[in-house]
Design a protein around this motif. Structure first.
Motif, mmCIF file in Angstrom:
data_model
loop_
_atom_site.group_PDB
_atom_site.id
_atom_site.type_symbol
_atom_site.label_atom_id
_atom_site.label_comp_id
_atom_site.label_asym_id
_atom_site.label_seq_id
_atom_site.Cartn_x
_atom_site.Cartn_y
_atom_site.Cartn_z
ATOM 1 N N ILE A 74 30.399 16.761 -18.827
ATOM 2 C CA ILE A 74 31.037 16.974 -19.960
ATOM 3 C C ILE A 74 30.733 15.640 -20.750
ATOM 4 O O ILE A 74 30.348 15.577 -22.069
ATOM 5 C CB ILE A 74 32.495 17.288 -20.149
ATOM 6 N N GLU A 132 28.514 15.216 -24.022
ATOM 7 C CA GLU A 132 29.299 14.985 -25.330
ATOM 8 C C GLU A 132 28.300 13.813 -26.177
ATOM 9 O O GLU A 132 28.207 13.686 -27.147
ATOM 10 C CB GLU A 132 30.609 14.540 -24.994
ATOM 11 N N TYR A 191 33.344 23.787 -21.017
ATOM 12 C CA TYR A 191 34.632 23.810 -21.817
ATOM 13 C C TYR A 191 35.270 25.284 -21.592
ATOM 14 O O TYR A 191 36.697 25.289 -21.786
ATOM 15 C CB TYR A 191 34.301 23.656 -23.184
ATOM 16 N N ASP A 204 38.813 24.321 -20.955
ATOM 17 C CA ASP A 204 39.743 24.299 -22.127
ATOM 18 C C ASP A 204 38.818 25.242 -23.270
ATOM 19 O O ASP A 204 38.194 24.823 -24.160
ATOM 20 C CB ASP A 204 39.558 22.929 -22.896
ATOM 21 N N GLU A 212 38.713 24.216 -26.953
ATOM 22 C CA GLU A 212 37.781 23.302 -27.152
ATOM 23 C C GLU A 212 36.344 23.964 -27.328
ATOM 24 O O GLU A 212 35.392 23.509 -28.011
ATOM 25 C CB GLU A 212 37.735 22.126 -26.215
ATOM 26 N N ALA A 213 36.064 24.869 -26.303
ATOM 27 C CA ALA A 213 34.880 25.536 -26.309
ATOM 28 C C ALA A 213 34.580 26.347 -27.799
ATOM 29 O O ALA A 213 33.594 26.224 -27.977
ATOM 30 C CB ALA A 213 34.741 26.263 -24.955
#
Length: 507
Positions: free
Chosen positions: A205, A209, A234, A238, A241-242
């Protein structure tokens, strides 16, 4: 796993980077000579334009790569034009494009005459790689960079060499490359592969990012590819967030599907928090995944956890058993043992259930009888009854095949002394001269056999290389369509171990 997003992206990577010397391009070539008139016309073009690379290449193609007169005519041209490096370059390029080992001698002569030609060093690097001369291949890449230091393609090819030989410094080298080429698609490509190869989800991640920040996915195709993996990571950690990420990626078909997945997972998590497990299962059953994704196992494990909470332990066990039987992982193994225990099954009963599922889909492998490269004898698959066979279809210039070999070798080394045989069938006979040098230089332990694409397609349904199979002691194909890389050695270990265990139990 052949049919996954990582494999598809790797193929795109090979197509994009073929100019860096990473892969030899398959192109149509004329092995036999053209008509006398065509040869005469091609020679006339050489005499009319002796400084044109194109006319020499056309002349070499007209003579035909299997024509013994080709070398004679090359020598005649070199006597007439002794200072023209484009002559060996042209002949070497024609052989190189045909993925034939004769390219090397011509290219070495071209490099001797014109050592500042980066393209020559790049092609020599690819030839050395195909021969298994990895150190020499890297040295040639270095020379290509020195010859043309501003070329990002050559710099990226050289950079990728450090992934395996100097992994501790590789990450820093990637970020140094990104600083050198901040607006290049190749900078995004380098950062993409750093994320793609990460085995820890949090590291992955982080890298993706940074890719998202430094190379906006709307402007860089490699960054857009990285966002697929980032979104799937994600979705597991989460989903809200995805959804934010996905909403910024437009309305492409796969992004639309992922948006639906994210929205469903958000709803499922709410239902689970409210202990409404049956409705959560109903919602999860309606989830449709994109064709290429990184969350297939996650969805299966999520459903099993919900089924257990709903009191449907046997259903949880049954669904994971089918998944594990096809492609085992440590996560699935641990979960299956847990649900099996809760369903009143010990480890032996679990393995029997798995074996039953596998036996129901097993098919007898075609009993090939193919020539060895290492002797004048043949090897028949029937002679290997009682052994587990790892079989791969490949060819020397196949970069995805070659990328997989070290991972196969690492796993196979763990089964020394066991009844495991590792076989590689070369489907490209014109590349036969590469096979023995590759085996000797790279020190791979597989048994190389002579095959063809027609054979592979007819008897094993192979439509592209590499294609991998695991065959049990009875000569039946139990596993196929799998790919092994640095992230999933354990999958191959579990597959082989299960077939060896079956062997022990039957004895």
């Amino acid at each position: 796993m052949k049919n996954n997003l990582k494999y598809a992206t790797f193929i795109i990577f090979l197509l994009v980077t073929c100019s860096t010397g990473q892969v030899l391009a398959q192109v149509p070539r004329q092995l036999g000579p053209a008509s006398p008139d065509e040869i005469k016309k091609a020679l006339a073009a050489v005499e009319a334009s002796p400084d044109s690379l194109h006319v020499y290449k056309a002349y070499a193609n007209a003579l035909g790569l299997s024509n013994p007169q080709l070398v004679t005519q090359y020598q005649a041209l070199m006597e007439k034009y002794p200072n023209k490096a484009i002559i060996p370059l042209a002949f070497g390029t024609v052989y190189y494009n045909a993925e034939m080992p004769q390219a090397r001698d011509f290219l070495l002569k071209a490099a001797e005459m014109d050592p500042k030609n980066a393209k020559v060093w790049s092609m020599l690097s690819a030839d050395a790689f195909t021969r298994g001369q990895n150190d020499l291949s890297i040295e040639y890449k270095r020379k290509a960079v020195l010859a043309e230091p501003s070329n990002a393609n050559y710099a990226l090819s050289y950079l990728m060499s450090f992934k395996d030989i100097d992994p501790n410094n590789y990450k820093q080298k990637v970020f140094d490359f990104v600083k050198r080429f901040p607006t290049s698609e190749l900078g995004a490509q380098a950062l993409y592969w750093l994320g793609e190869d990460a085995t820890n989800i949090n590291d992955r991640i982080n890298y993706f990012e940074q890719l998202r920040k430094l190379y906006p996915p709307q402007n860089f195709s490699w960054s857009a590819s990285g966002m697929i993996h980032l979104a799937d990571d994600y979705l597991q950690k989460d989903p809200e967030e995805a959804l934010v990420l996905i909403n910024g990626m437009g309305d492409g078909r796969d992004w639309t599907v992922r948006r639906q997945v994210a929205e469903s997972l958000i709803q499922i998590n709410k239902l689970e928090q409210n202990k409404n497990y049956k409705d959560a299962i109903i919602e999860l059953d309606q989830v449709k995944l994109p064709k290429f994704n990184y969350i297939n196992d996650f969805i299966a494990l999520k459903k099993a956890a919900l089924q257990e909470k709903a009191g449907e332990v046997k259903a949880a066990y049954d669904s994971l058993a089918v998944k594990f039987a096809k492609l085992p992982t440590d996560q699935l193994d641990s979960a299956l043992e847990w649900y099996g225990k809760n369903a009143g099954k010990d480890k032996e009963q679990v393995m029997k259930d798995i074996q039953k599922i596998r036996d129901s889909t097993a098919v007898v492998a075609y009993p090939f009888n193919l020539c060895l490269y290492t002797s004048n004898t043949k090897l028949n698959l029937n002679d290997l009854r009682g052994k587990v066979v790892l079989l791969t279809f490949w060819f020397p210039a196949c970069s995805p095949c070659r990328a997989e070999f070290p991972h196969f070798q690492t796993v196979i080394n763990k089964f020394k002394g066991e009844n495991v045989v590792y076989i590689g069938i070369n489907v490209s006979p014109e590349q036969d001269p590469y096979v023995i040098p590759l085996m000797e230089n790279a020190r791979y332990s597989f048994i190389p056999l002579r095959g063809s694409r027609a054979f592979a397609a007819k008897y094993y349904g192979v439509d592209g290389e590499p294609e991998n199979f695991l065959i049990d002691k009875d000569g039946k194909i139990i596993f196929r369509n799998f790919r092994i890389d640095n992230t999933n050695h354990r999958t191959l270990e579990l597959m082989i171990s299960s077939l060896l265990q079956k062997d022990r139990e039957s004895n």
